[in-house]
Design an enzyme around this catalytic site. Structure first.
Site, mmCIF file in Angstrom:
data_model
loop_
_atom_site.group_PDB
_atom_site.id
_atom_site.type_symbol
_atom_site.label_atom_id
_atom_site.label_comp_id
_atom_site.label_asym_id
_atom_site.label_seq_id
_atom_site.Cartn_x
_atom_site.Cartn_y
_atom_site.Cartn_z
ATOM 1 N N TYR A 116 -10.046 -1.128 1.360
ATOM 2 C CA TYR A 116 -9.803 -1.237 2.798
ATOM 3 C C TYR A 116 -9.612 0.122 3.443
ATOM 4 O O TYR A 116 -9.069 1.050 2.846
ATOM 5 C CB TYR A 116 -8.564 -2.102 3.080
ATOM 6 C CG TYR A 116 -8.928 -3.501 3.514
ATOM 7 C CD1 TYR A 116 -9.485 -3.735 4.774
ATOM 8 C CD2 TYR A 116 -8.741 -4.587 2.673
ATOM 9 C CE1 TYR A 116 -9.830 -5.010 5.171
ATOM 10 C CE2 TYR A 116 -9.084 -5.877 3.060
ATOM 11 C CZ TYR A 116 -9.629 -6.077 4.322
ATOM 12 O OH TYR A 116 -9.981 -7.342 4.718
ATOM 13 N N PHE A 124 19.720 -5.079 4.699
ATOM 14 C CA PHE A 124 20.020 -4.375 5.942
ATOM 15 C C PHE A 124 20.746 -5.282 6.933
ATOM 16 O O PHE A 124 21.521 -4.798 7.766
ATOM 17 C CB PHE A 124 18.739 -3.853 6.603
ATOM 18 C CG PHE A 124 18.033 -2.746 5.865
ATOM 19 C CD1 PHE A 124 18.354 -2.415 4.564
ATOM 20 C CD2 PHE A 124 17.027 -2.024 6.487
ATOM 21 C CE1 PHE A 124 17.690 -1.399 3.888
ATOM 22 C CE2 PHE A 124 16.353 -1.008 5.833
ATOM 23 C CZ PHE A 124 16.686 -0.697 4.528
ATOM 24 N N ASP A 176 13.009 3.311 16.046
ATOM 25 C CA ASP A 176 14.382 3.726 16.336
ATOM 26 C C ASP A 176 14.446 4.099 17.812
ATOM 27 O O ASP A 176 14.198 5.240 18.198
ATOM 28 C CB ASP A 176 14.763 4.909 15.434
ATOM 29 C CG ASP A 176 16.192 5.386 15.660
ATOM 30 O OD1 ASP A 176 16.856 4.887 16.583
ATOM 31 O OD2 ASP A 176 16.642 6.272 14.911
ATOM 32 N N ASP A 186 0.782 -1.227 0.000
ATOM 33 C CA ASP A 186 0.000 0.000 0.000
ATOM 34 C C ASP A 186 0.819 1.284 0.000
ATOM 35 O O ASP A 186 0.281 2.348 -0.318
ATOM 36 C CB ASP A 186 -0.971 -0.007 1.180
ATOM 37 C CG ASP A 186 -2.091 -1.015 0.973
ATOM 38 O OD1 ASP A 186 -2.366 -1.361 -0.188
ATOM 39 O OD2 ASP A 186 -2.683 -1.467 1.971
#
Length: 747
Positions: free
Chosen positions: A452, A645, A510, A364
């Site tokens: 949605y 990552f 974070d 999305d």
């Protein structure tokens, strides 16, 4: 997902304008505030004036042009932001992120630019969405112009099927007035890189048209920038595939095609609508107002621009066009708990018998879910007492567009005490009773992405707990019912199949727990069988705490499909509380997520973050997001691959860490999902909970407890009641009638 007239751009109206010579100093949180309408206009005007870019307006004209697609804030680097926030350093340079479509050149592509400084931009530089490569033009998000051209091409291509559609459905594409057909498109748009061919589900255009498929699905190839070269490549009708429109039309003309005839839709009480029908068995009243939220002595929170304060909490917030809510500089008691909490991506991967159903894998962010933040209804979406905030979006538009009441803030009674105790004297009375009412502050927005509706919440509790939560509601993604479809869902109406799908949502957390140097460990119980030290010859089986430090990124990647340890702890190895414990915050998941595809399978490469309940990485400025707006149309070789990552497996001890959190659920639609999926049971998220971070529960600072002590125990006929708030809350009624606007307009 054909958005009927959805222009977009972003900035909170409460954001401060650029200061003049005598303006008051800006709140430090404003370094994270969304771009104002003036800043959005300035960025676009600056880029449009650059002759080397050769930009044309977004609306109208050909697809093969250069145009600005998106403008939003480019957040400052963390180091510069902390130098400003914590050490009195210079205010970080304010910049915008601009996404530019370069379609009018030999090798069309999508390029991202950093533009600044704001409010008066004078330069730009290229940004890399990932891997430092340009994004191919065929991977770009859809635009309103392309949808308009897609509709024109579809209507022209299906003209030979107009008699079939009229006979089977009573609706058509041409001269249809109130009896028109429409379509919904699915993605990804092909089976591999370089493709842009989309399956379109044909539907009756009535209220709740998502639940009105007519049995026809069309594969339209629209990769070429010239719409005259677009073509229908395949069709599916009521369980059968056809190679061309002509083949299907000729079968109908000869009377050799079994038609899927649909009943005439009623003028009122359509099954996909919201009009009341039927009665509850008990007869208890529903035509009167129910319980309401009120603020009898006024608001207990403070909103200043994009800074929100409540009890011990303070934070900055913004609403990105691309991916939605983002919190910065989240503090409790003046100490930073997290630098950033943000929504990264929301996906829904489907299965089905029809080609559109088996192809549907929605990502999305590629549909600008942050810019799909339409008006919240007072008293329904948020309490009447809420503070409502407008936003602006500049996405696929030639100027800022205002979205009224796109965000709301309110204090919510939880309906359960935060804590309480009745101290029984076991003689028919009590020693004391004490309780603290349960309240939370809610920051809310929604994303209506196609069928949605996602309701996004961040909740702040007075005991230092923060909750991130998303509710799923709106219409199910439905296809035409065939007997073979029962393997992939439930029949929810005469011709409607609700297709199974898995929802997953990804968050970036974070954490800065008592500082930026943090470590990660997991904790759960194991059992030991030991000699009973106080009874010779007896054994004791009891639990003990098993702690497992996770020293490298691979060790801290907890795969879906396997239950994670129950305690996920982020600690500061150099800071301790009064009792000698490392100061820690616990991440607690509220989810029953599962894998969406086998590891490494085609489209799974675009959502490699979905392999893990949690992955913990060392923070890097060049890893700002786990997904991108390009993954939807190029999941096979996306510009951002989350797996990279953690591939280098860096050490994560005493480092600046990011927790990447996946939550979600499997949804097998059922008849009670008509007309809409309801929110109870369809919410997932996570908590951040202090775990030896404080010396005691910080909610003891609240002046809202009630303490009751008997003055004549054990009779308890005279009581001492202590409270620090007024004895009575007073009247609790919102006097204004319900109103709603619902528009989003250029400004």
């Amino acid at each position: 997902m054909w958005f009927l007239g959805v222009p977009w751009a972003l900035a909170l109206l409460v954001s401060a304008a650029p200061p003049g010579p005598s303006a008051a100093p800006l709140d430090p949180a404003s370094i994270f505030s969304d771009l104002s309408p003036e800043e959005l206009r300035a960025v676009r005007a600056f880029l449009m004036a650059r002759p080397e870019l050769g930009l044309a307006p977004s609306r109208g004209g050909p697809l093969a042009k250069n145009s600005v697609f998106l403008v939003e804030l480019l957040p400052p680097p963390k180091r510069a932001a902390l130098r400003f926030l914590a050490h009195g350093g210079p205010r970080p340079r304010r910049e915008a992120r601009a996404v530019v479509f370069f379609g009018a050149q030999a090798e069309p592509n999508v390029t991202e630019l950093a533009v600044g400084p704001l409010p008066r931009p004078s330069s730009y530089r290229a940004l890399g969405p990932g891997r430092g490569r340009a994004v191919p033009f065929w991977a770009r998000p859809m635009t309103q112009l392309e949808y308009e051209l897609l509709h024109e091409a579809l209507v022209a291509a299906l003209a030979p099927l107009e008699p079939l559609l009229r006979e089977a459905t009573g609706f058509g594409f041409r001269n249809c007035s109130a009896r028109c057909l429409t379509f919904s498109d699915v993605a990804p748009r092909g089976l591999g890189p370089g493709e842009r061919r989309t399956w379109l589900v044909i539907q009756r255009f009535v209220e709740g048209y998502f639940l009105h498929p007519v049995g026809l699905e069309v594969l339209l190839d629209h990769r070429d920038p010239d719409p005259r070269r677009w073509a229908v490549r395949r069709l599916w009708y009521d369980g059968r595939y056809f190679g061309s429109v002509r083949e299907l039309a000729e079968l109908h003309t000869r009377g050799a095609l079994a038609l899927a005839r649909l009943p005439e839709p009623p003028a009122r009480h359509l099954f996909s609508g919201y009009e009341p029908r039927g009665r509850f068995f008990t007869g208890t009243p529903t035509e009167v107002h129910g319980a309401k939220v009120c603020e009898p002595q006024g608001r207990r929170y403070r909103l200043r621009g994009n800074r929100l304060e409540y009890g011990g909490w303070s934070l900055a917030f913004r609403l990105r066009s691309s991916a939605g809510l983002q919190l910065f500089d989240v503090r409790f008691g003046g100490e930073r708990v997290a630098y950033e909490l943000s929504v990264q991506e929301a996906i829904a991967f489907y299965g089905g018998h029809s080609p559109a159903a088996m192809q549907t894998k929605y990502m999305d962010a590629g549909w600008a879910m942050g810019a799909s933040s339409f008006e919240l209804a007072r008293g329904v979406d948020c309490p009447e007492t809420a503070t409502f905030l407008d936003t602006h979006h500049l996405l696929d538009a030639d100027g800022p567009v205002r979205f009224r009441h796109a965000l709301c803030v309110f204090e919510l009674p939880t309906g359960v005490p935060l804590r309480r105790h009745f101290d029984n004297d076991f003689q028919g009375g009590f020693h004391f009773y004490a309780g603290l009412e349960g309240r939370a502050l809610v920051l809310r927005t929604t994303s209506t992405v196609y069928n949605y509706d996602y309701i996004w919440d961040f909740l702040l509790y007075p005991n230092g707990v923060l909750e991130a939560k998303v509710h799923a509601t709106g219409y199910i993604h439905a296809t035409f019912y065939t007997p073979q479809g029962r393997r992939y869902g439930s029949r929810v109406h005469s011709h409607v199949l609700g297709n199974l799908h898995t929802h997953l949502v990804h968050y970036k957390v974070d954490l800065d727990v008592a500082g930026t140097g943090n470590s990660f460990e997991t904790m759960d119980i194991r059992f030991e069988n030991i000699s009973n030290p106080w009874s010779a010859g007896a054994r004791v089986v009891q639990p003990w705490l098993h702690r497992e430090p996770r020293r490298r990124e691979r060790e801290a990647a907890l795969p879906l499909g396997r239950a994670p340890p129950r305690y996920l702890l982020f600690t500061n190895p150099r800071r301790r509380n009064r009792w000698g414990h490392r100061r820690t915050y616990r991440l607690q998941l509220s989810s029953h997520a599962g894998p969406v595809l086998p590891r490494g399978w085609r489209e799974e490469r675009g959502v490699t973050w979905a392999r893990y309940h949690l992955a913990v990485t060392r923070r890097h400025e060049n890893e700002p997001s786990s997904s991108s707006i390009y993954s939807q149309n190029n999941p096979w070789d996306p510009p951002v691959t989350f797996e990279s990552f953690i591939r280098d497996n860096e050490t994560i001890e005493d480092q600046d860490l990011v927790a990447w959190v996946t939550v979600g659920f499997l949804h097998v639609p059922h008849s009670e999902d008509v007309p809409n999926t309801a929110t109870p049971g369809n919410a997932v998220g996570f908590f951040l909970r202090p775990f030896n971070f404080f010396d005691e529960d910080p909610s003891v600072a609240s002046r809202a407890p009630v303490i009751v002590r008997p003055l004549d125990p054990p009779t308890c006929s005279r009581l001492q009641i202590q409270r620090w708030t007024p004895p009575s809350p007073g009247a609790c009624v919102h006097p204004e009638p319900f109103t709603y606007n619902g528009t989003y307009r250029p400004v």
